[in-house]
Design a protein around this motif. Structure first.
Motif, PDB file in Angstrom:
ATOM      1  N   LEU A   5      -2.770 -38.657 -34.432  1.00 29.79           N
ATOM      2  CA  LEU A   5      -4.037 -38.361 -35.107  1.00 29.79           C
ATOM      3  C   LEU A   5      -5.137 -38.069 -34.093  1.00 29.79           C
ATOM      4  CD1 LEU A   5      -4.092 -41.383 -37.617  1.00 29.79           C
ATOM      5  CD2 LEU A   5      -3.398 -39.034 -38.163  1.00 29.79           C
ATOM      6  N   ASN A   6      -6.092 -37.255 -34.507  1.00 28.71           N
ATOM      7  CA  ASN A   6      -7.279 -36.993 -33.688  1.00 28.71           C
ATOM      8  C   ASN A   6      -8.499 -37.319 -34.536  1.00 28.71           C
ATOM      9  OD1 ASN A   6      -5.656 -33.865 -33.059  1.00 28.71           O
ATOM     10  ND2 ASN A   6      -5.358 -35.758 -31.909  1.00 28.71           N
ATOM     11  N   ILE A   7      -9.108 -38.462 -34.255  1.00 32.56           N
ATOM     12  CA  ILE A   7     -10.267 -38.900 -35.023  1.00 32.56           C
ATOM     13  C   ILE A   7     -11.485 -38.201 -34.440  1.00 32.56           C
ATOM     14  CG2 ILE A   7     -11.476 -40.925 -35.911  1.00 32.56           C
ATOM     15  CD1 ILE A   7      -8.476 -41.159 -36.388  1.00 32.56           C
ATOM     16  N   THR A   8     -12.097 -37.335 -35.227  1.00 33.05           N
ATOM     17  CA  THR A   8     -13.090 -36.407 -34.693  1.00 33.05           C
ATOM     18  C   THR A   8     -14.424 -36.543 -35.415  1.00 33.05           C
ATOM     19  OG1 THR A   8     -11.217 -34.913 -34.361  1.00 33.05           O
ATOM     20  CG2 THR A   8     -13.410 -33.966 -34.057  1.00 33.05           C
ATOM     21  N   ALA A   9     -15.501 -36.579 -34.650  1.00 34.03           N
ATOM     22  CA  ALA A   9     -16.823 -36.705 -35.265  1.00 34.03           C
ATOM     23  C   ALA A   9     -17.853 -35.916 -34.464  1.00 34.03           C
ATOM     24  CB  ALA A   9     -17.240 -38.169 -35.359  1.00 34.03           C
ATOM     25  N   ARG A  10     -18.930 -35.563 -35.146  1.00 34.74           N
ATOM     26  CA  ARG A  10     -20.004 -34.766 -34.548  1.00 34.74           C
ATOM     27  C   ARG A  10     -21.310 -35.494 -34.791  1.00 34.74           C
ATOM     28  NH1 ARG A  10     -22.660 -29.742 -36.713  1.00 34.74           N
ATOM     29  NH2 ARG A  10     -21.757 -30.341 -38.710  1.00 34.74           N
ATOM     30  N   GLY A  11     -22.247 -35.396 -33.853  1.00 37.56           N
ATOM     31  CA  GLY A  11     -23.531 -36.061 -34.021  1.00 37.56           C
ATOM     32  C   GLY A  11     -24.612 -35.372 -33.213  1.00 37.56           C
ATOM     33  N   ASN A  12     -25.840 -35.881 -33.354  1.00 35.95           N
ATOM     34  CA  ASN A  12     -26.947 -35.298 -32.597  1.00 35.95           C
ATOM     35  C   ASN A  12     -26.857 -35.654 -31.126  1.00 35.95           C
ATOM     36  OD1 ASN A  12     -28.200 -34.048 -34.801  1.00 35.95           O
ATOM     37  ND2 ASN A  12     -29.097 -36.008 -35.417  1.00 35.95           N
ATOM     38  N   THR A  13     -26.196 -36.777 -30.857  1.00 31.14           N
ATOM     39  CA  THR A  13     -25.963 -37.169 -29.461  1.00 31.14           C
ATOM     40  C   THR A  13     -24.478 -37.508 -29.330  1.00 31.14           C
ATOM     41  OG1 THR A  13     -26.325 -39.505 -29.930  1.00 31.14           O
ATOM     42  CG2 THR A  13     -28.264 -38.227 -29.271  1.00 31.14           C
ATOM     43  N   LEU A  14     -24.011 -37.557 -28.097  1.00 33.34           N
ATOM     44  CA  LEU A  14     -22.614 -37.920 -27.880  1.00 33.34           C
ATOM     45  C   LEU A  14     -22.387 -39.366 -28.322  1.00 33.34           C
ATOM     46  CD1 LEU A  14     -19.819 -37.190 -26.792  1.00 33.34           C
ATOM     47  CD2 LEU A  14     -20.594 -37.889 -24.520  1.00 33.34           C
ATOM     48  N   GLN A  15     -23.370 -40.216 -28.047  1.00 27.34           N
ATOM     49  CA  GLN A  15     -23.240 -41.623 -28.430  1.00 27.34           C
ATOM     50  C   GLN A  15     -23.066 -41.775 -29.932  1.00 27.34           C
ATOM     51  OE1 GLN A  15     -23.307 -44.345 -25.983  1.00 27.34           O
ATOM     52  NE2 GLN A  15     -22.265 -45.186 -27.780  1.00 27.34           N
ATOM     53  N   GLU A  16     -23.847 -41.005 -30.680  1.00 28.19           N
ATOM     54  CA  GLU A  16     -23.773 -41.068 -32.142  1.00 28.19           C
ATOM     55  C   GLU A  16     -22.393 -40.597 -32.627  1.00 28.19           C
ATOM     56  OE1 GLU A  16     -27.254 -39.095 -33.953  1.00 28.19           O
ATOM     57  OE2 GLU A  16     -25.913 -38.535 -35.593  1.00 28.19           O
ATOM     58  N   ALA A  17     -21.932 -39.497 -32.063  1.00 28.18           N
ATOM     59  CA  ALA A  17     -20.616 -38.968 -32.449  1.00 28.18           C
ATOM     60  C   ALA A  17     -19.527 -39.975 -32.101  1.00 28.18           C
ATOM     61  CB  ALA A  17     -20.358 -37.639 -31.737  1.00 28.18           C
ATOM     62  N   ARG A  18     -19.671 -40.572 -30.944  1.00 31.70           N
ATOM     63  CA  ARG A  18     -18.664 -41.514 -30.471  1.00 31.70           C
ATOM     64  C   ARG A  18     -18.616 -42.771 -31.346  1.00 31.70           C
ATOM     65  NH1 ARG A  18     -18.566 -45.485 -25.521  1.00 31.70           N
ATOM     66  NH2 ARG A  18     -16.790 -44.718 -24.340  1.00 31.70           N
ATOM     67  N   ASN A  19     -19.793 -43.298 -31.689  1.00 26.98           N
ATOM     68  CA  ASN A  19     -19.826 -44.487 -32.545  1.00 26.98           C
ATOM     69  C   ASN A  19     -19.104 -44.201 -33.854  1.00 26.98           C
ATOM     70  OD1 ASN A  19     -21.323 -45.708 -30.578  1.00 26.98           O
ATOM     71  ND2 ASN A  19     -23.289 -45.563 -31.656  1.00 26.98           N
ATOM     72  N   GLN A  20     -19.380 -43.023 -34.414  1.00 22.67           N
ATOM     73  CA  GLN A  20     -18.774 -42.667 -35.691  1.00 22.67           C
ATOM     74  C   GLN A  20     -17.252 -42.510 -35.559  1.00 22.67           C
ATOM     75  OE1 GLN A  20     -19.623 -43.005 -38.503  1.00 22.67           O
ATOM     76  NE2 GLN A  20     -18.192 -41.780 -39.726  1.00 22.67           N
ATOM     77  N   ALA A  21     -16.797 -41.853 -34.492  1.00 22.66           N
ATOM     78  CA  ALA A  21     -15.350 -41.654 -34.308  1.00 22.66           C
ATOM     79  C   ALA A  21     -14.650 -43.006 -34.166  1.00 22.66           C
ATOM     80  CB  ALA A  21     -15.092 -40.775 -33.087  1.00 22.66           C
ATOM     81  N   TYR A  22     -15.244 -43.904 -33.375  1.00 26.59           N
ATOM     82  CA  TYR A  22     -14.590 -45.206 -33.194  1.00 26.59           C
ATOM     83  C   TYR A  22     -14.656 -46.067 -34.463  1.00 26.59           C
ATOM     84  CZ  TYR A  22     -13.241 -44.503 -28.391  1.00 26.59           C
ATOM     85  OH  TYR A  22     -12.610 -44.035 -27.269  1.00 26.59           O
ATOM     86  N   ALA A  23     -15.730 -45.905 -35.242  1.00 26.83           N
ATOM     87  CA  ALA A  23     -15.795 -46.646 -36.507  1.00 26.83           C
ATOM     88  C   ALA A  23     -14.646 -46.185 -37.423  1.00 26.83           C
ATOM     89  CB  ALA A  23     -17.146 -46.411 -37.189  1.00 26.83           C
ATOM     90  N   MET A  24     -14.365 -44.896 -37.409  1.00 26.92           N
ATOM     91  CA  MET A  24     -13.258 -44.378 -38.216  1.00 26.92           C
ATOM     92  C   MET A  24     -11.912 -44.845 -37.654  1.00 26.92           C
ATOM     93  SD  MET A  24     -14.826 -40.581 -38.736  1.00 26.92           S
ATOM     94  CE  MET A  24     -13.431 -39.733 -39.456  1.00 26.92           C
ATOM     95  N   ALA A  25     -11.776 -44.778 -36.338  1.00 27.01           N
ATOM     96  CA  ALA A  25     -10.505 -45.176 -35.713  1.00 27.01           C
ATOM     97  C   ALA A  25     -10.174 -46.633 -36.042  1.00 27.01           C
ATOM     98  CB  ALA A  25     -10.580 -44.972 -34.197  1.00 27.01           C
TER      99      ALA A  25
END
Ligand code: AMP
Ligand code: GLY
Length: 420
Positions: A381-401
């Motif tokens: 799987l590739n848990i993928t997210a987009r955000g206004n900042t990399l930190q925001e995208a990363r938090n979201q991807a890890y929350a999903m993971a």
């Protein structure tokens, strides 16, 4: 239009996902696809490395546009045969795909184009190769020519390691791919990937990314196909990207056209950056996997327009509409990958996960079985997210993971660390 995508990984899931956001896409078939792709498109079983089989399938199914994901169909000449049959295809011909398929070919093209890259020499015999290594010393890089599924490169930190790699390669460790060996100067610096659409005339950059090749946190453990990626890669500043375009990519493309084998499709340039200067590590003739997932997440439906403009040689009039956003993808792989791993474990917890224009779980090695999703490939799987900042995208991807229930799987917890 009717679109056929070739491939079965997370890269192809993200290409399908982006194409479906574009109203031009009427019908989408992915061959062979995977369990996640089957949720959004028709999947067909097809020998994608067989140009005749692909062309017949495209004719029978009234396909207007074929997007080739992996390198093997390109090297086999799938695009050549589709074009001869009058079917629009995204990707290079077999002759142009040599930029990925043969390291000696690429080195010769770079030399002719005066593109900055590592100094190199080629050998077909072990003894002169050993002499060369003793003369140059370590660190030094030994590469099997030809496609070796990313395993034909040894970055040797000691002379002994380099000599051992020579023995391995001439002993046939990589089959025919090792019949010719390239020895390169070791380049120090930070690596980044640059993706450029090329239509034989025009080069249009569509994004930068950074991959995480090692299996474990802190860039430790064995090399993999990639455990995560993010885009953009801040190390590739606008200025360095422009230098890469002017000094490396455009001259390479001009040389390919001069040779009568113009390059068409996406060019993936692996760059080593040091002191503001980019040098070429390698070219790939396709999108990276998992880099494609973050590029598609940022481009969305316009990706199809761009690939069409590329295939129809209209890039001079094409334009990328950039948002000021960041995307990240975290790869979930079976424990043991990239070594041996158990196949067929059940992945749960996917149903409740968001599927929006900025959050997607792209599937790689998955199969649907008895109403459940099972892992059949190393990277699942590739848990993928987009955000206004990399930190925001990363938090979201890890929350999903964290919500994925797969005891037999693992993922890196530090994707994006260099940029954060
Ligand atoms: P390649 O398949 O040529 O991309 O090589 C795989 C990886 O080996 C690259 O992504 C780099 O991390 C590393 N590598 C390849 N060539 C060199 C080089 N000349 N100097 C330093 N690292 C290299
Ligand atoms: N992620 C590296 C590659 O696709 O080659």
């Amino acid at each position: 239009m009717n679109i056929l995508i070739l491939g079965s990984g997370g890269r192809e899931h993200s290409l399908a996902w982006a194409a479906l956001q574009n109203p031009k896409c009427d019908r989408l078939i992915v061959a062979p696809g995977n369990a996640g792709i089957a949720q959004i498109a028709d999947c067909a079983s097809l020998d994608v490395d067989n140009p005749s089989a692909v062309t017949e399938f495209a004719v029978e199914n009234s396909i207007d546009f074929v997007i080739v994901g992996p390198e093997a169909p390109l090297a086999a000449g799938v695009v050549d045969m589709l074009r001869n049959a009058g079917i629009l295809a995204f990707g290079p011909t077999a002759a142009a795909a040599q930029l990925e398929a043969s390291k000696t070919f690429t080195k010769e093209v770079c030399d002719a184009a005066s593109a900055p890259t590592a100094a190199w020499a080629r050998f077909t015999q072990a003894e002169p190769a050993r002499d060369y290594i003793r003369e140059k010393g370590a660190p030094i890089v030994v590469k099997a020519d030809g496609l070796a599924a990313g395993k034909g490169v040894v970055v040797a930190m000691t002379e002994d390691e380099a000599l051992a790699a020579i023995d391995d390669m001439f002993d046939g460790a990589f089959g025919d791919a090792g019949a010719e060996v390239v020895i390169e100067e070791f380049m120090d610096g930070e690596e980044a990937s640059y993706f450029i659409l090329c239509d034989g005339e025009t080069c249009l950059p569509i994004g930068t990314a950074q991959d995480h090749k090692r299996a474990f946190d802190g860039d430790k453990g064995p090399n993999t196909g990639g455990m995560g990626a993010y885009s953009p890669a801040p190390v590739l500043t606008d200025e360095i990207a422009q230098t890469a375009l002017d000094q490396i990519i455009k001259p390479t493309m001009a040389e390919m056209t001069r040779r009568g084998t113009p390059y068409t499709g996406v060019l993936y340039a692996g760059l080593m950056i040091k002191d503001g200067q980019p040098r070429l590590v390698e070219y790939n003739a396709r999108f990276g996997d998992p880099e494609c997932q973050v590029l598609m997440m940022r481009l969305g439906g316009q990706a199809l327009d761009l690939m069409l403009a590329c295939a129809e040689a209209r890039l001079a009039d094409a334009q990328v509409n950039w948002a000021d956003d960041h995307a990240i993808t975290v790869v979930m792989a079976a424990q043991g990958y990239p070594g041996s791993y158990e196949k067929g474990s059940v992945i749960k917890g996917l149903d409740g996960l968001p599927e929006t224009s900025s959050e997607m779980v792209f599937h790689a090695g998955t199969t649907a079985k008895d109403g459940q999703i099972t892992a059949t490939g190393g990277r699942a799987l590739n848990i993928t997210a987009r955000g206004n900042t990399l930190q925001e995208a990363r938090n979201q991807a890890y929350a999903m993971a964290d919500r994925v229930d797969w005891a037999e799987g693992f993922f890196r917890k530090d994707i994006g660390w260099r940029a954060l």
